[in-house]
Scaffold this active site. Structure first.
Site, short mmCIF file in Angstrom:
data_model
loop_
_atom_site.label_atom_id
_atom_site.label_comp_id
_atom_site.label_asym_id
_atom_site.label_seq_id
_atom_site.Cartn_x
_atom_site.Cartn_y
_atom_site.Cartn_z
N ALA A 48 2.23 -4.70 7.42
CA ALA A 48 1.69 -4.34 5.91
C ALA A 48 0.72 -3.44 6.31
CB ALA A 48 0.67 -5.86 5.62
N ASP A 49 0.38 -2.62 5.25
CA ASP A 49 -0.52 -1.58 4.97
C ASP A 49 -1.06 -1.67 3.84
OD1 ASP A 49 -1.33 0.73 6.89
OD2 ASP A 49 -0.95 1.75 4.84
N THR A 50 -2.56 -1.34 3.78
CA THR A 50 -3.06 -1.50 2.52
C THR A 50 -3.99 -0.06 2.56
OG1 THR A 50 -3.68 -3.75 2.76
CG2 THR A 50 -5.00 -2.35 1.09
N ALA B 248 1.49 -2.46 0.85
CA ALA B 248 3.14 -2.50 1.26
C ALA B 248 3.38 -3.59 2.37
CB ALA B 248 3.41 -1.30 1.91
#
Length: 193
Positions: A73-75, A110
């Site tokens: 995940a990436d924020t 994501a």
């Protein structure tokens, strides 16, 4: 190395916030942090940037666990089309918070899942967050406490910055760092049980 069990989930992140969210959802997992270049490419749209990083993190870790499910995940925090990443230092954190003060911004996370066999699915979730006006004294106190230093946009919605958010439209866990509804949907559709 972990035993190769195809029902095992590997979280490709050292984020304590993502780990806590998965625990709250009752999902068993192991952690193997991904180490990739997280620089945004020239001209790369923010959502594509987040999706690429989530995929690259999951795929990098999946190479070590080909029989497991891997979640990456990436924020990112976006205001006026600009991505606000993790602050470089205290001055950068203060600059970001001043920019967010009294304004609405978007938080996109994501999520990518790599299944045993290497199939990758990725999608993103966006939540709108509006901050009330924040005083310079509040910003200085918050930055001095150190909380913003490892967080996109220089704040933790579940921490001290919660007092500034006067409106959130979308999933709260997304702003914390992992939209649980999306993550569990991607895991289920990928065959994870």
């Amino acid at each position: 190395m972990l035993p190769q069990d195809k029902s095992r989930l590997i979280l490709a992140s050292a984020s304590p916030r993502r780990q806590e969210l998965l625990r709250q959802a009752g999902i068993a997992f192991a952690v193997h942090a991904a180490h990739i270049n997280e620089d945004q490419r020239a001209g790369e749209p923010p959502i594509e940037y987040a999706l690429r990083l989530a995929r690259e993190k999951a795929q990098a870790v999946a190479q070590h666990y080909p029989q497991s499910y891997v979640l990456g995940a990436d924020t990112i925090v976006v205001i006026d089309g600009e991505v606000l990443g993790k602050p470089l230092d205290a001055a950068d954190a203060a600059r970001m918070l001043q920019r967010l003060s009294g304004r609405e911004h978007q938080v996109t996370t994501a999520v990518a899942v790599v299944s045993p066999g290497g199939n990758t699915v990725a999608r993103s979730s966006t939540t709108a967050v509006c901050f009330r006006e924040i005083t310079n004294a509040e910003i200085a106190q918050y930055v001095a406490g150190g909380e913003p230093m490892d967080k996109a946009g220089a704040y933790a919605i579940q921490g001290g910055a919660s007092r500034w958010a006067n409106r959130i439209v979308g999933e709260f866990s997304n702003v914390v760092g992992l939209p649980l509804s999306l993550a569990t949907e991607l895991l289920r559709s990928s065959g994870f049980s």
